[in-house]
Enzyme design. Structure first.
Site, mmCIF file in Angstrom:
data_model
loop_
_atom_site.group_PDB
_atom_site.id
_atom_site.type_symbol
_atom_site.label_atom_id
_atom_site.label_comp_id
_atom_site.label_asym_id
_atom_site.label_seq_id
_atom_site.Cartn_x
_atom_site.Cartn_y
_atom_site.Cartn_z
ATOM 1 N N LEU A 143 0.908 -1.153 0.000
ATOM 2 C CA LEU A 143 0.000 0.000 0.000
ATOM 3 C C LEU A 143 0.947 1.202 0.000
ATOM 4 C CD1 LEU A 143 -2.682 -1.168 2.596
ATOM 5 C CD2 LEU A 143 -2.781 -1.271 0.096
ATOM 6 N N PRO A 144 1.244 1.744 -1.189
ATOM 7 C CA PRO A 144 2.418 2.599 -1.413
ATOM 8 C C PRO A 144 2.359 4.003 -0.814
ATOM 9 C CG PRO A 144 1.100 2.490 -3.385
ATOM 10 C CD PRO A 144 0.459 1.555 -2.404
ATOM 11 N N CYS A 145 2.516 4.079 0.504
ATOM 12 C CA CYS A 145 2.547 5.376 1.172
ATOM 13 C C CYS A 145 3.770 6.195 0.759
ATOM 14 C CB CYS A 145 2.485 5.200 2.684
ATOM 15 S SG CYS A 145 3.723 4.086 3.367
ATOM 16 N N HIS A 146 4.783 5.527 0.202
ATOM 17 C CA HIS A 146 5.967 6.268 -0.253
ATOM 18 C C HIS A 146 5.647 7.181 -1.431
ATOM 19 C CE1 HIS A 146 5.963 2.568 -2.708
ATOM 20 N NE2 HIS A 146 6.551 3.306 -3.643
#
Length: 173
Positions: free
Chosen positions: A128-131
């Site tokens: 879940l690409p919070c970056h």
């Protein structure tokens, strides 16, 4: 249903990742160098087999052959956090958005701080690409794995999205 929680570790270009899951899916991914390091709970079982599917997809991601994850996921959080986390999965590979844009996408444009807090508590970074969420001015902001890791992930995705597979072989130091 089993209450067993499994964990295992894998080496990646951004260091060792600890995967945590149960019969419902992948629950957490921990970075080796987190701001607040965690340890497995005493009742958890170390086992690689139940986490093979997640490991394989993460290896494909780091190899540049996977841009979207297809895993059973089971992150634990509040309904608001869950809403933010599932919206993260909709951010396209190789792109970034601001916290304000993320708040707008969940229909709460005034909730930028709450969105930022939920983003910071994302238990499944990378998947879940919070970056991919950055400051409104384009600056890299906090990341559980550290800013060098965030910079690496964004740079790797950008290079791969542009077709530069060789540029993705750098490592975080």
């Amino acid at each position: 249903m089993s209450d067993t929680i499994w964990y295992d570790e894998m080496n990646t270009p951004v260091g060792v990742l600890r995967l945590v899951g149960d019969v419902h899916g992948l629950r957490e991914i921990w970075f080796e160098r987190e701001r607040h390091p965690k340890k497995p709970h005493a009742g958890w079982q170390r086992a690689s087999e139940p986490l093979t599917y997640a490991r394989t997809q993460l290896e494909e991601y780091f190899a540049g052959t996977r841009q979207q994850f297809d895993l059973p996921l089971c992150p634990h959080g509040t309904p608001f956090q869950q809403q933010v986390w599932w919206e993260l999965a909709r951010i396209p590979y190789g792109t970034t958005i601001s916290y304000g844009e993320l708040a707008r996408r969940i229909g709460q444009p005034a909730a930028m701080r709450a969105v930022g807090a939920a983003n910071g508590r994302n238990p499944l970074p990378i998947v879940l690409p919070c970056h991919r969420v950055i400051g409104a001015n384009g600056s890299l902001t906090g990341f559980g794995g550290g800013l060098p890791t965030k910079r690496y992930l964004l740079s790797m995705e950008d290079r791969i999205a542009r077709g530069d597979l060789f540029g993705a072989q750098l490592r975080v130091v």
